[in-house]
Design a protein around this motif. Sequence first.
Motif, PDB file in Angstrom:
ATOM      1  N   ALA A  61       0.819  -1.207   0.000  1.00 47.53           N
ATOM      2  CA  ALA A  61       0.000   0.000   0.000  1.00 47.53           C
ATOM      3  C   ALA A  61       0.860   1.269   0.000  1.00 47.53           C
ATOM      4  CB  ALA A  61      -0.930  -0.003   1.208  1.00 47.53           C
ATOM      5  N   LEU A  62       1.939   1.265   0.774  1.00 45.01           N
ATOM      6  CA  LEU A  62       2.850   2.419   0.783  1.00 45.01           C
ATOM      7  C   LEU A  62       3.529   2.586  -0.572  1.00 45.01           C
ATOM      8  CD1 LEU A  62       4.505   2.028   4.310  1.00 45.01           C
ATOM      9  CD2 LEU A  62       2.955   3.850   3.590  1.00 45.01           C
ATOM     10  N   LEU A  64       2.350   1.643  -3.470  1.00 42.19           N
ATOM     11  CA  LEU A  64       1.340   2.138  -4.402  1.00 42.19           C
ATOM     12  C   LEU A  64       1.117   3.628  -4.214  1.00 42.19           C
ATOM     13  CD1 LEU A  64      -0.793   1.332  -6.564  1.00 42.19           C
ATOM     14  CD2 LEU A  64      -2.389   0.928  -4.674  1.00 42.19           C
ATOM     15  N   TRP A  65       1.074   4.059  -2.969  1.00 46.15           N
ATOM     16  CA  TRP A  65       0.892   5.493  -2.669  1.00 46.15           C
ATOM     17  C   TRP A  65       2.045   6.312  -3.251  1.00 46.15           C
ATOM     18  CZ3 TRP A  65       0.186   7.708   2.983  1.00 46.15           C
ATOM     19  CH2 TRP A  65      -0.453   8.959   2.908  1.00 46.15           C
ATOM     20  N   ARG A  66       3.264   5.815  -3.055  1.00 44.29           N
ATOM     21  CA  ARG A  66       4.437   6.576  -3.514  1.00 44.29           C
ATOM     22  C   ARG A  66       4.579   6.554  -5.030  1.00 44.29           C
ATOM     23  NH1 ARG A  66       9.833   5.114  -4.389  1.00 44.29           N
ATOM     24  NH2 ARG A  66       9.449   3.030  -3.584  1.00 44.29           N
ATOM     25  N   MET A  67       4.312   5.426  -5.656  1.00 40.26           N
ATOM     26  CA  MET A  67       4.565   5.301  -7.091  1.00 40.26           C
ATOM     27  C   MET A  67       3.407   5.794  -7.955  1.00 40.26           C
ATOM     28  SD  MET A  67       7.600   4.195  -7.066  1.00 40.26           S
ATOM     29  CE  MET A  67       7.806   3.865  -8.827  1.00 40.26           C
ATOM     30  N   THR A  68       2.182   5.705  -7.456  1.00 40.65           N
ATOM     31  CA  THR A  68       1.017   6.026  -8.286  1.00 40.65           C
ATOM     32  C   THR A  68       0.308   7.303  -7.849  1.00 40.65           C
ATOM     33  OG1 THR A  68       0.714   3.639  -8.592  1.00 40.65           O
ATOM     34  CG2 THR A  68      -1.109   5.066  -9.260  1.00 40.65           C
ATOM     35  N   LEU A 158       7.545  -6.872  -4.505  1.00 38.73           N
ATOM     36  CA  LEU A 158       6.549  -5.814  -4.546  1.00 38.73           C
ATOM     37  C   LEU A 158       5.782  -5.794  -5.860  1.00 38.73           C
ATOM     38  CD1 LEU A 158       8.122  -2.626  -2.915  1.00 38.73           C
ATOM     39  CD2 LEU A 158       5.901  -3.630  -2.385  1.00 38.73           C
ATOM     40  N   ARG A 159       6.380  -6.285  -6.920  1.00 38.27           N
ATOM     41  CA  ARG A 159       5.775  -6.195  -8.240  1.00 38.27           C
ATOM     42  C   ARG A 159       4.925  -7.411  -8.595  1.00 38.27           C
ATOM     43  NH1 ARG A 159      10.291  -3.582  -7.810  1.00 38.27           N
ATOM     44  NH2 ARG A 159      10.522  -1.515  -8.732  1.00 38.27           N
ATOM     45  N   GLN A 160       4.833  -8.347  -7.691  1.00 32.95           N
ATOM     46  CA  GLN A 160       4.050  -9.550  -7.965  1.00 32.95           C
ATOM     47  C   GLN A 160       3.323  -9.983  -6.697  1.00 32.95           C
ATOM     48  OE1 GLN A 160       6.314 -12.721  -9.714  1.00 32.95           O
ATOM     49  NE2 GLN A 160       4.745 -14.260  -9.362  1.00 32.95           N
TER      50      GLN A 160
END
Length: 224
Positions: A61-62, A64-68, A158-160
């Motif tokens: 979740a962190l 996703l928050w940072r990257m998206t 993290l990517r899977q």
Amino acid sequence: MVDSVQFGIDFRTKSRRSLKTVWLTYRAQANHGTPLVTAGVARISAYPIWAEQPAALVQRALHLWRMTYFSSIPSVLARGIVETMDVTIRHHHSDDDLGFDLMALSFIRRPELLGKCAVNQTAPGRAYWPMSVDEYDAVPFAVATTVLEQVQHAQFNLRQLPSPLSLPVLSDNEGERYVLRDKIPYYALPVLDGFNRQYPQNESPIEAEHIVSARRWNDFLMTL
């Protein structure tokens, strides 16, 4: 230094499926002493519940928050130098449930030791990890991510997403199907026990401390 601030992520699932959509609500204080407000929302689709420890889901979740949704991260979480931080992962069966801690971690920075830091875990069980964090990576958002990284014991990508949790199902002499309790991941057991207390069975064909009926286990996966 950074003034005391709070931020958190609410996780919710609604479907009765083994692969769930996890809805995320990011909340943070704009400044010290102000209420938590919604900073953004997101979702993780087809997530295999309980296939990895809760800290891994928070890391996702962190990330996703940072990257998206980077622009929605309050500036207070991206500045300053954290001296101490408490990270708690709490599970709630319902909105009015006080919940209980699945994981409790604390971070401390020792300026007199040239940036040497440590993470203490007090739930589940006790553990300690010495570490180093330079000033560039000492902002609140980065420290929270680093603290959670310390507790990842299994291979983590993290990517899977992980494969769904699959336990061997056994049968007794009467044909009743069950799973062994010691095969259930340790981090899911407190939640399973809470589920059993909140939704007690009127009658169970299998009664033993070391086993869980297959139907009950499936109900747990579908519900939470």
